[in-house]
Design an enzyme around this catalytic site. Structure first.
Site, PDB file in Angstrom:
ATOM      1  N   ASP A   8      -9.716   2.733   0.830  1.00 40.48           N
ATOM      2  CA  ASP A   8      -8.922   3.662   1.635  1.00 40.48           C
ATOM      3  C   ASP A   8      -9.729   4.311   2.772  1.00 40.48           C
ATOM      4  O   ASP A   8     -10.707   5.018   2.521  1.00 40.48           O
ATOM      5  CB  ASP A   8      -8.375   4.788   0.765  1.00 40.48           C
ATOM      6  N   ASN A  40      -4.518   6.373   4.595  1.00 41.23           N
ATOM      7  CA  ASN A  40      -4.952   7.742   4.894  1.00 41.23           C
ATOM      8  C   ASN A  40      -5.707   7.827   6.216  1.00 41.23           C
ATOM      9  O   ASN A  40      -6.414   8.807   6.462  1.00 41.23           O
ATOM     10  CB  ASN A  40      -5.857   8.278   3.781  1.00 41.23           C
ATOM     11  N   HIS A  68       1.306   6.756   0.731  1.00 41.51           N
ATOM     12  CA  HIS A  68       1.434   7.486   1.997  1.00 41.51           C
ATOM     13  C   HIS A  68       1.936   6.592   3.136  1.00 41.51           C
ATOM     14  O   HIS A  68       1.786   6.943   4.318  1.00 41.51           O
ATOM     15  CB  HIS A  68       0.086   8.100   2.392  1.00 41.51           C
ATOM     16  N   HIS A 153      -2.643  -0.474  -5.688  1.00 45.37           N
ATOM     17  CA  HIS A 153      -2.772   0.932  -5.314  1.00 45.37           C
ATOM     18  C   HIS A 153      -2.248   1.779  -6.461  1.00 45.37           C
ATOM     19  O   HIS A 153      -1.040   1.885  -6.670  1.00 45.37           O
ATOM     20  CB  HIS A 153      -1.968   1.188  -4.034  1.00 45.37           C
ATOM     21  N   HIS A 178      -6.660   3.915  -4.008  1.00 52.43           N
ATOM     22  CA  HIS A 178      -5.930   5.164  -4.205  1.00 52.43           C
ATOM     23  C   HIS A 178      -6.790   6.303  -4.731  1.00 52.43           C
ATOM     24  O   HIS A 178      -6.630   7.441  -4.287  1.00 52.43           O
ATOM     25  CB  HIS A 178      -4.720   4.994  -5.131  1.00 52.43           C
TER      26      HIS A 178
END
Length: 271
Positions: A8, A40, A68, A153, A178
């Site tokens: 991420d 992110n 997200h 994830h 994640h």
């Protein structure tokens, strides 16, 4: 084939670090294919079209997302126009975008990338085991494709580990994302699938999973809503995993973690 997966990307620190090292890594590590999770990357929440394009220009072949995925509404249309960006495949039917992408390299070899989200402590999406298994009925490792990468994830290590064992021998790499913390279990499973429970993040580890310490800690201490945590802006560690596969079978023959820069102990592949 040499496949690099990076965990991420969190905020500007993470994406600047990835964009800085990736062009050189593609050369020095003789990389054939690069996947990053970037859910992110835009101020710690979601992914913007501009940042997605920046990562693709830097040498990323496929971008995966997660819970997200829709924090930035402008991604809804952009994901439909950009097949290199995929979201978890077990979102309900009709959700924008795709959960997998098949990429043909310049030399004719083909790589399938699948993005899926776990259900333990996460949104109640469709069964990740069944949905990925359905995709694999159409793509056979070592026959129709030379490599298959799955980004799982999820929050729970147990769910990620179970998924890796179910996929063992059917895909080249199962890597978790994640939780933003790299796990120490990078290995090749019995039937030839490389696996790591979580790749970690590309971000500043002098933080709380990539976000500023003060606002994050205040939420734990006071249990009250307050300032929304913002990404930490110190030197980032680029975390991921490098896999070398056998083109004849698509299975992994070597795997190693990568940790570069920032405050974590460095790790670099020796092959």
């Amino acid at each position: 084939m040499r496949l690099l997966f990076l965990g991420d990307i969190v905020g500007r620190a993470g994406r600047d670090a990835v964009c800085a090292v990736l062009p050189e890594w593609r050369r020095t590590l003789a990389l054939d294919f690069v996947v990053v999770n970037a859910e992110n990357a835009s101020h710690g929440y979601g992914l913007s079209p501009g940042i997605a394009d920046e990562l693709l220009r830097a040498g990323v072949d496929v971008i995966t997302l997660g819970n997200h995925a829709w924090d930035r509404r402008d991604m809804i249309g952009h994901i439909e126009r950009t097949p290199q960006i995929i979201r978890p495949i077990n979102y309900p039917p009709g959700t924008p975008g795709k959960g997998s992408v098949l990429v043909t390299l310049a030399d004719g070899r083909r790589v399938l990338v699948v993005n899926v989200m776990g259900r333990l402590f996460m949104d109640p999406l469709d069964d990740p085991f069944r949905t990925v298994s359905e995709v694999l009925t159409r793509h056979k490792l070592g026959l129709t494709v030379q490599a298959i990468i799955v980004d799982f994830h999820g929050e729970a290590s147990s769910e990620k580990m179970a998924f890796g064992h179910v996929m063992d021998g059917h895909v080249s790499l199962v890597v978790g994302t994640h939780t933003h913390v790299p796990t120490a279990d990078c290995r090749i499973l019995r039937n030839g699938t490389a696996c790591q429970t979580d790749a970690g993040m590309c971000g500043d580890y002098d933080s709380v999973i990539g976000m500023g310490k003060e606002a994050s800690i205040a939420r734990f201490l006071r249990k009250m809503p307050g300032e929304r945590p913002q990404p930490a802006e110190g030197e980032a560690t680029v975390c991921g995993v490098l896999v070398q596969t056998d083109d004849a079978t698509g299975r992994a023959i070597r795997v190693a973690p990568i940790r570069h820069g920032g405050c974590l102990h460095a790790a670099w592949p020796e092959f």
